[in-house]
Design an enzyme around this catalytic site. Structure first.
Site, short mmCIF file in Angstrom:
data_model
loop_
_atom_site.label_atom_id
_atom_site.label_comp_id
_atom_site.label_asym_id
_atom_site.label_seq_id
_atom_site.Cartn_x
_atom_site.Cartn_y
_atom_site.Cartn_z
N HIS A 1 0.86 -1.19 0.00
CA HIS A 1 0.00 0.00 0.00
C HIS A 1 0.89 1.24 0.00
O HIS A 1 0.64 2.19 -0.72
CB HIS A 1 -0.93 -0.02 1.22
CG HIS A 1 -1.88 1.14 1.29
ND1 HIS A 1 -2.84 1.26 2.25
CD2 HIS A 1 -2.01 2.25 0.52
CE1 HIS A 1 -3.52 2.38 2.06
NE2 HIS A 1 -3.02 3.01 1.01
N GLU B 1 1.69 7.86 -7.94
CA GLU B 1 1.68 9.31 -7.79
C GLU B 1 1.42 9.71 -6.34
O GLU B 1 2.07 10.59 -5.80
CB GLU B 1 0.61 9.93 -8.69
CG GLU B 1 1.04 9.97 -10.12
CD GLU B 1 0.12 10.85 -10.93
OE1 GLU B 1 -0.44 10.33 -11.90
OE2 GLU B 1 -0.03 12.03 -10.60
N HIS C 1 3.87 10.72 0.34
CA HIS C 1 4.75 10.12 1.34
C HIS C 1 6.24 10.23 0.98
O HIS C 1 7.07 10.47 1.83
CB HIS C 1 4.39 8.65 1.54
CG HIS C 1 2.95 8.44 1.87
ND1 HIS C 1 2.40 8.82 3.08
CD2 HIS C 1 1.92 7.92 1.15
CE1 HIS C 1 1.11 8.54 3.09
NE2 HIS C 1 0.79 8.00 1.93
O1 U2P Z 1 -5.41 4.97 7.27
C1 U2P Z 1 -6.06 5.72 6.32
C2 U2P Z 1 -5.09 6.46 5.40
O2 U2P Z 1 -4.30 7.38 6.15
C3 U2P Z 1 -3.00 7.46 5.58
N1 U2P Z 1 -2.01 7.04 6.62
C4 U2P Z 1 -2.36 6.23 7.65
C5 U2P Z 1 -1.43 5.86 8.61
C6 U2P Z 1 -0.12 6.34 8.52
O3 U2P Z 1 0.74 6.02 9.36
N2 U2P Z 1 0.22 7.14 7.47
C7 U2P Z 1 -0.69 7.50 6.51
O4 U2P Z 1 -0.37 8.20 5.57
C8 U2P Z 1 -3.00 6.57 4.36
O5 U2P Z 1 -3.38 7.40 3.24
P1 U2P Z 1 -2.97 7.06 1.70
O6 U2P Z 1 -1.51 6.96 1.60
O7 U2P Z 1 -3.65 5.76 1.37
O8 U2P Z 1 -3.54 8.22 0.93
C9 U2P Z 1 -4.09 5.57 4.72
O9 U2P Z 1 -4.65 4.92 3.63
#
Ligand code: U2P
Length: 261
Positions: free
Chosen positions: A74, A132, A138
């Site tokens: 993920h 992306e 991140h």
């Molecule tokens: O958990 C729901 C969404 O929050 C983001 N998330 C969660 C935990 C963490 O430690 N860091 C973080 O970014 C994620 O968002 P996404 O990257 O999917 O947009 C996760 O899906």
């Protein structure tokens, strides 16, 4: 030769320039402070694909017999010790050319399991959503440990290959099943025995949806935060049920990637 009083403003300007370059108090570009640790978040397709309502070419749940049956990536998330995380730390444009040699591996091990496109930080809805979002949201916050797009993706793939959670669970007897329930504590212990640190398990109702492994900045394993788990005491690890693929008899409708919401 410049007088002493003339040198003071020059020194001050120099110090300000250095501060702006490296960031004050360890903060990174965008004003967010440097992260504390990494979480490698893995998704379980057997759980996520059960919720597929329509198919599109970018959704790996719709690949029929080629759909993923192991944990897929993920994301690699830079996180803070207080349970929050930085996001969208720098304005950078995802460039697919930089990771062209990794695309096959990313398609297989880091696919989208949805049709809807996710919002990227600055450039609207992402076509290669997983990649992306990963790099913009991140990857840009992973500095100073990871500094460019290629490094972010290759590092994530390498860590994913090093700790094969699907194999760890299978070898401990936790195999995909649509009828079994397994003790959550047993799943956590199986990972702890191999990974030497405590993972975080995320559930959708009783089904395991994600497992997160946590790392110090040098990628040595560390415990994830002891947060409230979303899982009950007994959980399932659903087996993937084919949908939308060529051999599938399901009546899930196909939509184009552009139609995907
Ligand atoms: O958990 C729901 C969404 O929050 C983001 N998330 C969660 C935990 C963490 O430690 N860091 C973080 O970014 C994620 O968002 P996404 O990257 O999917 O947009 C996760 O899906």
């Amino acid at each position: 030769m410049a007088s002493f009083s003339a040198q003071i403003p020059i020194c001050f300007a120099l110090m300000m320039a250095i501060c702006l370059l490296i960031g004050v108090n360890g903060s990174i570009e965008g004003g967010q402070r440097e992260f504390d640790y990494f979480a490698l978040s893995l998704q379980w397709p057997g759980t996520i694909c059960r919720h597929t309502r329509h198919c599109c070419s970018s959704n790996a749940c719709c690949r029929g017999s080629n759909s993923p049956t192991e944990f897929t990536i993920h994301g690699l998330w830079p996180d803070y010790n207080d349970g929050t995380w930085p996001a969208c730390c720098a304005r950078t444009q995802f460039d697919v050319k930089e990771i062209s040699t990794l695309l096959d591996a990313l398609e297989k091990y880091w696919p989208s399991l949805y049709c809807g496109k996710s919002s990227t930080c600055f450039s609207g809805k992402g076509l290669f959503w997983a990649h992306e979002v990963a790099i913009e949201k991140h990857g840009t916050c992973s500095s100073p440990v990871i500094r460019d797009e290629y490094s972010y993706f290759i590092t994530t793939l390498n860590v994913y290959f090093k700790y094969n959670v699907t194999k760890i669970l299978n070898e401990a007897g936790y195999v995909p099943s649509n009828s079994e329930r397994y003790p959550l504590g047993g799943i956590v212990s199986a990972i702890e025995n191999s990974f030497r640190a405590t993972p975080e398990v995320v559930c959708s109702k009783e089904a395991v949806e994600e497992i997160r492994l946590c790392f110090y900045k040098d990628f040595k394993p560390r415990n994830c935060l002891a947060s409230k788990t979303s899982c009950p005491k007994y959980v399932s690890l659903p087996a993937y049920v084919s949908m939308g693929g060529e051999e599938s008899e399901s009546d899930i409708a196909w939509i184009s990637d552009d139609e995907a919401l």
